[in-house]
Write a protein that holds these residues in place. Structure first.
Motif, PDB file in Angstrom:
ATOM      1  N   LEU A   1       0.835  -1.207   0.000  1.00  0.00           N
ATOM      2  CA  LEU A   1       0.000   0.000   0.000  1.00  0.00           C
ATOM      3  C   LEU A   1       0.867   1.253   0.000  1.00  0.00           C
ATOM      4  O   LEU A   1       0.617   2.201  -0.750  1.00  0.00           O
ATOM      5  N   LEU A   2       1.889   1.261   0.840  1.00  0.00           N
ATOM      6  CA  LEU A   2       2.761   2.428   0.956  1.00  0.00           C
ATOM      7  C   LEU A   2       3.516   2.685  -0.337  1.00  0.00           C
ATOM      8  O   LEU A   2       3.592   3.819  -0.815  1.00  0.00           O
ATOM      9  N   ALA A   3       4.085   1.619  -0.936  1.00  0.00           N
ATOM     10  CA  ALA A   3       4.856   1.780  -2.172  1.00  0.00           C
ATOM     11  C   ALA A   3       3.982   2.300  -3.306  1.00  0.00           C
ATOM     12  O   ALA A   3       4.394   3.181  -4.071  1.00  0.00           O
ATOM     13  N   GLY A   4       2.765   1.779  -3.419  1.00  0.00           N
ATOM     14  CA  GLY A   4       1.891   2.185  -4.513  1.00  0.00           C
ATOM     15  C   GLY A   4       1.216   3.517  -4.291  1.00  0.00           C
ATOM     16  O   GLY A   4       0.849   4.201  -5.247  1.00  0.00           O
ATOM     17  N   TYR A   5       1.054   3.886  -3.034  1.00  0.00           N
ATOM     18  CA  TYR A   5       0.333   5.130  -2.705  1.00  0.00           C
ATOM     19  C   TYR A   5       1.267   6.329  -2.625  1.00  0.00           C
ATOM     20  O   TYR A   5       1.112   7.317  -3.343  1.00  0.00           O
ATOM     21  N   GLU A   6       2.286   6.243  -1.805  1.00  0.00           N
ATOM     22  CA  GLU A   6       3.143   7.399  -1.554  1.00  0.00           C
ATOM     23  C   GLU A   6       4.013   7.723  -2.770  1.00  0.00           C
ATOM     24  O   GLU A   6       4.153   8.883  -3.154  1.00  0.00           O
ATOM     25  N   THR A   7       4.586   6.715  -3.387  1.00  0.00           N
ATOM     26  CA  THR A   7       5.451   6.930  -4.543  1.00  0.00           C
ATOM     27  C   THR A   7       4.687   7.574  -5.690  1.00  0.00           C
ATOM     28  O   THR A   7       5.128   8.559  -6.281  1.00  0.00           O
ATOM     29  N   THR A   8       3.519   7.029  -6.013  1.00  0.00           N
ATOM     30  CA  THR A   8       2.781   7.508  -7.179  1.00  0.00           C
ATOM     31  C   THR A   8       2.188   8.893  -6.962  1.00  0.00           C
ATOM     32  O   THR A   8       2.206   9.731  -7.872  1.00  0.00           O
ATOM     33  N   SER A   9       1.663   9.169  -5.770  1.00  0.00           N
ATOM     34  CA  SER A   9       1.096  10.504  -5.524  1.00  0.00           C
ATOM     35  C   SER A   9       2.186  11.570  -5.573  1.00  0.00           C
ATOM     36  O   SER A   9       1.983  12.662  -6.123  1.00  0.00           O
ATOM     37  N   GLY A  10       3.368  11.249  -5.034  1.00  0.00           N
ATOM     38  CA  GLY A  10       4.476  12.188  -5.113  1.00  0.00           C
ATOM     39  C   GLY A  10       4.919  12.414  -6.543  1.00  0.00           C
ATOM     40  O   GLY A  10       5.203  13.545  -6.959  1.00  0.00           O
ATOM     41  N   LEU A  11       4.975  11.332  -7.328  1.00  0.00           N
ATOM     42  CA  LEU A  11       5.365  11.448  -8.727  1.00  0.00           C
ATOM     43  C   LEU A  11       4.355  12.287  -9.505  1.00  0.00           C
ATOM     44  O   LEU A  11       4.733  13.154 -10.316  1.00  0.00           O
ATOM     45  N   LEU A  12       3.069  12.052  -9.286  1.00  0.00           N
ATOM     46  CA  LEU A  12       2.034  12.841  -9.966  1.00  0.00           C
ATOM     47  C   LEU A  12       2.177  14.332  -9.674  1.00  0.00           C
ATOM     48  O   LEU A  12       2.079  15.176 -10.569  1.00  0.00           O
ATOM     49  N   ALA A  13       2.414  14.656  -8.412  1.00  0.00           N
ATOM     50  CA  ALA A  13       2.566  16.051  -8.019  1.00  0.00           C
ATOM     51  C   ALA A  13       3.787  16.681  -8.689  1.00  0.00           C
ATOM     52  O   ALA A  13       3.747  17.826  -9.153  1.00  0.00           O
ATOM     53  N   LEU A  14       4.893  15.931  -8.756  1.00  0.00           N
ATOM     54  CA  LEU A  14       6.095  16.434  -9.412  1.00  0.00           C
ATOM     55  C   LEU A  14       5.854  16.684 -10.898  1.00  0.00           C
ATOM     56  O   LEU A  14       6.240  17.719 -11.439  1.00  0.00           O
TER      57      LEU A  14
ATOM     58  N   ASP B   1       7.118   0.399 -11.504  1.00  0.00           N
ATOM     59  CA  ASP B   1       6.328   0.220 -12.730  1.00  0.00           C
ATOM     60  C   ASP B   1       4.873   0.633 -12.531  1.00  0.00           C
ATOM     61  O   ASP B   1       4.251   1.235 -13.420  1.00  0.00           O
ATOM     62  N   ILE B   2       4.329   0.308 -11.365  1.00  0.00           N
ATOM     63  CA  ILE B   2       2.942   0.694 -11.076  1.00  0.00           C
ATOM     64  C   ILE B   2       2.819   2.217 -11.053  1.00  0.00           C
ATOM     65  O   ILE B   2       1.856   2.792 -11.571  1.00  0.00           O
ATOM     66  N   ALA B   3       3.792   2.884 -10.446  1.00  0.00           N
ATOM     67  CA  ALA B   3       3.763   4.341 -10.355  1.00  0.00           C
ATOM     68  C   ALA B   3       3.769   4.974 -11.735  1.00  0.00           C
ATOM     69  O   ALA B   3       3.010   5.920 -12.019  1.00  0.00           O
ATOM     70  N   ARG B   4       4.610   4.477 -12.628  1.00  0.00           N
ATOM     71  CA  ARG B   4       4.696   5.033 -13.978  1.00  0.00           C
ATOM     72  C   ARG B   4       3.406   4.772 -14.771  1.00  0.00           C
ATOM     73  O   ARG B   4       2.931   5.643 -15.513  1.00  0.00           O
ATOM     74  N   LEU B   5       2.843   3.588 -14.615  1.00  0.00           N
ATOM     75  CA  LEU B   5       1.610   3.239 -15.323  1.00  0.00           C
ATOM     76  C   LEU B   5       0.448   4.127 -14.879  1.00  0.00           C
ATOM     77  O   LEU B   5      -0.257   4.715 -15.717  1.00  0.00           O
ATOM     78  N   GLU B   6       0.241   4.227 -13.575  1.00  0.00           N
ATOM     79  CA  GLU B   6      -0.863   5.041 -13.062  1.00  0.00           C
ATOM     80  C   GLU B   6      -0.699   6.515 -13.451  1.00  0.00           C
ATOM     81  O   GLU B   6      -1.669   7.183 -13.813  1.00  0.00           O
ATOM     82  N   THR B   7       0.529   7.016 -13.365  1.00  0.00           N
ATOM     83  CA  THR B   7       0.787   8.410 -13.716  1.00  0.00           C
ATOM     84  C   THR B   7       0.489   8.658 -15.182  1.00  0.00           C
ATOM     85  O   THR B   7      -0.112   9.691 -15.549  1.00  0.00           O
ATOM     86  N   SER B   8       0.858   7.739 -16.054  1.00  0.00           N
ATOM     87  CA  SER B   8       0.627   7.900 -17.497  1.00  0.00           C
ATOM     88  C   SER B   8      -0.857   7.943 -17.816  1.00  0.00           C
ATOM     89  O   SER B   8      -1.313   8.777 -18.607  1.00  0.00           O
ATOM     90  N   ILE B   9      -1.623   7.035 -17.228  1.00  0.00           N
ATOM     91  CA  ILE B   9      -3.063   6.994 -17.495  1.00  0.00           C
ATOM     92  C   ILE B   9      -3.746   8.241 -16.937  1.00  0.00           C
ATOM     93  O   ILE B   9      -4.622   8.845 -17.587  1.00  0.00           O
ATOM     94  N   PHE B  10      -3.348   8.658 -15.734  1.00  0.00           N
ATOM     95  CA  PHE B  10      -3.919   9.871 -15.133  1.00  0.00           C
ATOM     96  C   PHE B  10      -3.607  11.088 -16.007  1.00  0.00           C
ATOM     97  O   PHE B  10      -4.474  11.926 -16.269  1.00  0.00           O
ATOM     98  N   LEU B  11      -2.358  11.187 -16.478  1.00  0.00           N
ATOM     99  CA  LEU B  11      -1.966  12.322 -17.316  1.00  0.00           C
ATOM    100  C   LEU B  11      -2.737  12.352 -18.628  1.00  0.00           C
ATOM    101  O   LEU B  11      -3.048  13.435 -19.157  1.00  0.00           O
ATOM    102  N   HIS B  12      -3.021  11.190 -19.173  1.00  0.00           N
ATOM    103  CA  HIS B  12      -3.785  11.120 -20.424  1.00  0.00           C
ATOM    104  C   HIS B  12      -5.088  11.909 -20.298  1.00  0.00           C
ATOM    105  O   HIS B  12      -5.433  12.711 -21.168  1.00  0.00           O
ATOM    106  N   HIS B  13      -5.814  11.684 -19.234  1.00  0.00           N
ATOM    107  CA  HIS B  13      -7.097  12.378 -19.052  1.00  0.00           C
ATOM    108  C   HIS B  13      -6.904  13.817 -18.581  1.00  0.00           C
ATOM    109  O   HIS B  13      -7.694  14.695 -18.915  1.00  0.00           O
TER     110      HIS B  13
END
Length: 484
Positions: free
Chosen positions: A288-301, A430-442
């Motif tokens: 949960l921590l790896a998928g949540y904290e890493t990806t939200s921080g990456l999205l914000a950046l 990999d999960i962080a990059r995938l989620e960020t890419s799909i979120f950015l698309h929209h």
């Protein structure tokens, strides 16, 4: 008139004895501290003050797209590898990319993970970040196996896209929102579904999210366990998370005997059957921590840097518009679509290089180590500074410039390590990059952006924003505009 105070002989003798005892104790500690300077062939440096060393200077907040005054001044004075006394231990600090890679790729052989006790108290003694050897391999294999499988599952991609679209609609309902907070909700809800089969509308979802928010605030706070302190709240939040997840796992074990399967991480973990109850809870929290904290921080950046670069935003929009033209109306994204987002991938990689989600790592030398002209004594703490390589002008042309086009040269991937490396490479990458890419698309297809001249909100430690990224809506066209 001067008033004198006379002490009885016995009291005076006791006072002098205590004073001498304290002085001798101090001199003994100081002598011990001086000895920690190490052998003569250790790197140059300063051990700072007795007891506290240079820790306060090292932790002085600074923007995450810079090395900070402490590292800049020490590298200028002593070189890119130097000694210090940090976090209560004699320490070798490495801003040298080659040495950093050497440290990361010799995990368990010459070095091992060694974090301060407060980190252990919050993460738990069985966290993958802290355990070693066979136990680390066992816990990590469970996590990596599930993450690798989820990344290519069509239902996972569909759910990420569903939550991305839901987030877009949610943003439209407010005139102004904190983007970083919304990013945390998005990533947490995605992970809750695929780890615990918990939907956003489930009462457990906001409860778990709040505990994780409390958990992370304490993770970067002063480790004082006093009632009401962020550190004390974080330790209690970790206990609540353990209890909540433990109860979910026990209920799932019971349903498993009845043949009921959810297809999430809990099912995957229970099928393997090689973890005890405490290990199951710890791995679930780590995922949960790896998928949540890493990806939200990456999205914000990513959002921050895109908003400062109109040309990057334009090229990003072109890539996603072209992708959308190849699809039917309402047709969801596929893994093939994700693999075609080349420029998006470059934007994400450059955001990680410039933004530095992870500044440094904690390691300890298991034996005397010799690397080039540097000697690292056994038992010393070693801090590989990942930021240093990312901002090194000898490795990157104009390193402070946000330039995704530099990633057209794939050799650059060997000059960065945003998620660590070796046996402890972050399993959520990999999960962080995938989620960020799909979120950015929209995001780029549904929102107009406008930058707002302001000081960068990034600061260290970790991703401690001085201010939330703000989203403002322009009512005239009913299209949101990003102000950073």
């Amino acid at each position: 008139m001067v008033v004198g105070i006379s002490l009885p002989p016995i009291a005076l003798a006791i006072f002098i004895g205590l004073a001498l005892s304290f002085l001798l104790h101090f001199l003994k500690l100081f002598s011990s501290f001086v000895k920690q300077e190490g052998p003569s062939n250790t790197p140059n440096g300063s051990m700072g003050w007795p007891f506290i060393g240079e820790t306060l200077g090292y932790l002085n907040p600074h923007k995450s797209n810079s090395m900070g005054s402490y590292l800049e001044s020490h590298c200028s004075r002593y070189g890119r590898v130097f000694k210090s006394h940090l976090f209560g231990h004699p320490t070798i600090v490495s801003c040298d990319h080659e040495l950093n890679l050497f440290i990361l790729h010799n995990e368990g052989n010459l070095f091992q993970s060694s974090y301060p006790k407060p980190v252990l108290d919050i993460l738990g003694k069985l966290s993958m970040m802290l355990v070693h050897g066979d136990l680390h391999k066992k816990l990590r294999s469970v996590a990596v196996g599930f993450i690798g499988e989820s990344r290519s599952r069509p239902d996972f991609l569909l759910y990420v896209e569903k939550q991305s679209v839901s987030a877009m609609e949610s943003l439209r309902e407010h005139r102004q929102v904190g983007f970083y907070k919304e990013a945390k909700k998005f990533t947490m809800y995605v992970m809750l579904k695929y780890v615990l089969d918990v939907e956003p509308e489930d009462p457990l979802a906001p409860k778990i999210l709040q505990d994780f928010l409390t958990f992370m605030k304490g993770f970067v706070s002063i480790p004082l366990y006093v009632p009401g302190s962020p550190y004390a709240k974080a330790v209690k939040a970790r206990a609540r998370l353990s209890s909540t997840l433990g109860q979910i796992i026990k209920e799932r074990e019971k349903k498993g005997t009845e043949g009921i399967k959810k297809g999430d991480f809990i099912d995957e973990m229970l099928q393997k059957g090689n973890l005890n109850d405490e290990e199951k809870v710890s791995v679930a929290i780590d995922i949960l921590l790896a998928g949540y904290e890493t990806t939200s921080g990456l999205l914000a950046l990513v959002v921050y840097f895109i908003a400062q670069s109109p040309s990057v935003l334009h090229q990003l929009k072109e890539e996603h518009q072209a992708l959308r033209r190849r699809k039917m109306d309402g047709e969801p994204l596929s893994l093939g679509d994700y693999k075609q987002m080349e420029y998006t991938s470059n934007v994400i990689s450059e955001s990680l290089r410039c933004g530095n989600l992870v500044k440094f790592l904690h390691r300890k030398a298991l034996q005397d180590v010799k690397f080039k002209e540097y000697s690292i004594p056994q038992g010393w703490q070693v801090l590989p500074i990942l930021t240093a390589a990312h901002l090194d002008p000898s490795l990157h042309q104009n390193p402070s410039e946000f330039d995704p086009s530099r990633w057209a040269d794939r050799a650059i991937s060997k000059k960065v390590s945003p998620f660590g490396g070796g046996l402890r490479l972050c399993p959520g990458t990999d999960i962080a990059r995938l989620e960020t890419s799909i979120f950015l698309h929209h995001l780029v297809l549904n929102y107009r952006w406008k930058t707002k001249d302001d000081e960068s909100p990034m600061s260290y430690p970790y991703l401690d924003f001085k201010r939330d990224l703000q989203l403002e809506i322009e009512p005239a066209e009913n299209r949101p505009i990003f102000y950073i």
